[in-house]
Design a protein around this motif. Structure first.
Motif, PDB file in Angstrom:
ATOM      1  N   ALA A  15     -12.699 -10.954  19.685  1.00 21.87           N
ATOM      2  CA  ALA A  15     -12.266 -10.541  20.811  1.00 21.87           C
ATOM      3  C   ALA A  15     -12.835 -11.515  22.122  1.00 21.87           C
ATOM      4  N   ASN A  16     -11.919 -11.472  22.972  1.00 22.40           N
ATOM      5  CA  ASN A  16     -12.129 -12.319  24.364  1.00 22.40           C
ATOM      6  C   ASN A  16     -11.940 -11.396  25.360  1.00 22.40           C
ATOM      7  N   GLY A  17     -11.555 -10.123  25.621  1.00 18.87           N
ATOM      8  CA  GLY A  17     -11.311  -9.421  26.697  1.00 18.87           C
ATOM      9  C   GLY A  17      -9.977  -9.501  26.974  1.00 18.87           C
ATOM     10  N   VAL A  18      -8.788 -10.396  26.721  1.00 19.73           N
ATOM     11  CA  VAL A  18      -7.590 -10.402  26.729  1.00 19.73           C
ATOM     12  C   VAL A  18      -6.706 -10.097  25.745  1.00 19.73           C
ATOM     13  N   THR A  19      -5.542  -9.319  26.345  1.00 19.31           N
ATOM     14  CA  THR A  19      -4.559  -8.983  25.436  1.00 19.31           C
ATOM     15  C   THR A  19      -3.143  -9.459  25.703  1.00 19.31           C
ATOM     16  N   ALA A  20      -3.158 -10.619  25.320  1.00 14.83           N
ATOM     17  CA  ALA A  20      -1.920 -11.446  25.692  1.00 14.83           C
ATOM     18  C   ALA A  20      -0.643 -10.958  25.076  1.00 14.83           C
ATOM     19  N   ALA A  21      -0.298  -9.814  25.013  1.00 13.04           N
ATOM     20  CA  ALA A  21       0.772  -9.169  24.459  1.00 13.04           C
ATOM     21  C   ALA A  21       2.060  -9.928  24.846  1.00 13.04           C
ATOM     22  N   TYR A  22       2.376 -10.468  25.902  1.00 12.23           N
ATOM     23  CA  TYR A  22       3.630 -11.087  26.136  1.00 12.23           C
ATOM     24  C   TYR A  22       3.759 -12.518  25.423  1.00 12.23           C
ATOM     25  N   ASP A  42      -6.306  -4.102  20.464  1.00 17.76           N
ATOM     26  CA  ASP A  42      -7.143  -3.010  20.687  1.00 17.76           C
ATOM     27  C   ASP A  42      -7.449  -2.788  22.174  1.00 17.76           C
ATOM     28  N   GLY A  43      -6.297  -3.191  22.953  1.00 17.14           N
ATOM     29  CA  GLY A  43      -6.303  -3.232  24.483  1.00 17.14           C
ATOM     30  C   GLY A  43      -5.066  -2.825  25.020  1.00 17.14           C
ATOM     31  N   SER A  44      -4.951  -2.750  26.205  1.00 16.66           N
ATOM     32  CA  SER A  44      -3.833  -2.746  27.287  1.00 16.66           C
ATOM     33  C   SER A  44      -3.492  -4.264  27.301  1.00 16.66           C
ATOM     34  N   PRO A  45      -2.234  -4.497  27.730  1.00 20.20           N
ATOM     35  CA  PRO A  45      -1.504  -5.657  27.934  1.00 20.20           C
ATOM     36  C   PRO A  45      -2.361  -6.433  29.183  1.00 20.20           C
ATOM     37  N   THR A  46      -2.611  -7.491  29.132  1.00 17.32           N
ATOM     38  CA  THR A  46      -3.241  -8.163  30.270  1.00 17.32           C
ATOM     39  C   THR A  46      -2.503  -9.314  30.541  1.00 17.32           C
ATOM     40  N   GLN A  51      -6.691  -9.346  33.608  1.00 21.73           N
ATOM     41  CA  GLN A  51      -6.452  -8.263  34.345  1.00 21.73           C
ATOM     42  C   GLN A  51      -5.341  -7.362  33.688  1.00 21.73           C
ATOM     43  N   PRO A  52      -5.433  -6.039  33.846  1.00 19.23           N
ATOM     44  CA  PRO A  52      -4.519  -5.269  33.071  1.00 19.23           C
ATOM     45  C   PRO A  52      -3.043  -5.468  33.929  1.00 19.23           C
ATOM     46  N   LEU A  53      -2.158  -5.349  33.107  1.00 17.02           N
ATOM     47  CA  LEU A  53      -0.907  -5.620  33.773  1.00 17.02           C
ATOM     48  C   LEU A  53      -0.543  -3.879  34.548  1.00 17.02           C
ATOM     49  N   GLN A  54       0.031  -4.267  35.381  1.00 17.78           N
ATOM     50  CA  GLN A  54       0.505  -2.954  36.154  1.00 17.78           C
ATOM     51  C   GLN A  54       1.994  -2.560  35.455  1.00 17.78           C
ATOM     52  N   GLN A  55       2.110  -1.408  35.687  1.00 11.83           N
ATOM     53  CA  GLN A  55       3.347  -0.653  35.001  1.00 11.83           C
ATOM     54  C   GLN A  55       4.635  -1.463  35.329  1.00 11.83           C
ATOM     55  N   ALA A  57       5.188  -4.679  35.407  1.00  8.77           N
ATOM     56  CA  ALA A  57       4.729  -5.834  34.591  1.00  8.77           C
ATOM     57  C   ALA A  57       4.981  -5.376  33.013  1.00  8.77           C
ATOM     58  N   ILE A  58       4.338  -4.406  32.656  1.00  5.13           N
ATOM     59  CA  ILE A  58       4.769  -3.699  31.412  1.00  5.13           C
ATOM     60  C   ILE A  58       6.187  -3.566  30.893  1.00  5.13           C
ATOM     61  N   GLN A  59       6.695  -3.022  31.959  1.00  4.92           N
ATOM     62  CA  GLN A  59       8.218  -2.961  31.865  1.00  4.92           C
ATOM     63  C   GLN A  59       9.075  -4.139  31.554  1.00  4.92           C
ATOM     64  N   GLN A  60       8.646  -5.101  32.419  1.00  2.41           N
ATOM     65  CA  GLN A  60       9.228  -6.569  32.277  1.00  2.41           C
ATOM     66  C   GLN A  60       8.870  -7.097  30.896  1.00  2.41           C
TER      67      GLN A  60
END
Length: 104
Positions: A15-22, A42-46, A51-55, A57-60
């Motif tokens: 784990a490195n604290g980044v969730t590079a979902a894109y 195990d995280g939210s997209p960053t 830094q957590p993505l705003q809504q 950016a998540i929609q994008q």
């Protein structure tokens, strides 16, 4: 052999604290033969800095998956580990006809 190699790969992840979902999803869609993707988090997209993505950016991100999947119909099954964004994981699975499972 593939199963053994996959398990070894997963065991070596750190784990490195980044969730590079894109990046992960775009890379997964590059495999033209794939008909199913398993997205485990195990995280939210960053963003790249963690830094957590705003809504918006998540929609994008979801819109990009929809575009990549327009003609392919790849199912993305999502598995949320403790700390994952249930709303994102569920939306991603729903968008692609996949299934979402939460594992705590």
């Amino acid at each position: 052999g593939n199963k053994r190699d996959s398990l070894k790969f997963i065991e070596n992840l750190k784990a490195n604290g980044v969730t590079a979902a894109y990046k992960a999803l775009v890379t997964a869609f590059e495999c033209s033969e794939a008909d199913t993707i398993y997205f485990i988090s195990d995280g939210s997209p960053t963003d790249d800095q963690g830094q957590p993505l705003q809504q918006a950016a998540i929609q994008q991100l979801l819109d990009k998956v929809k575009q990549l999947n327009k003609f392919r119909k790849v199912k993305v099954n999502t598995i949320g580990l403790k700390g994952s964004s249930r709303s994102f994981m569920s939306a991603l699975a729903d968008l692609t006809g996949g299934e979402f499972k939460q594992v705590d």
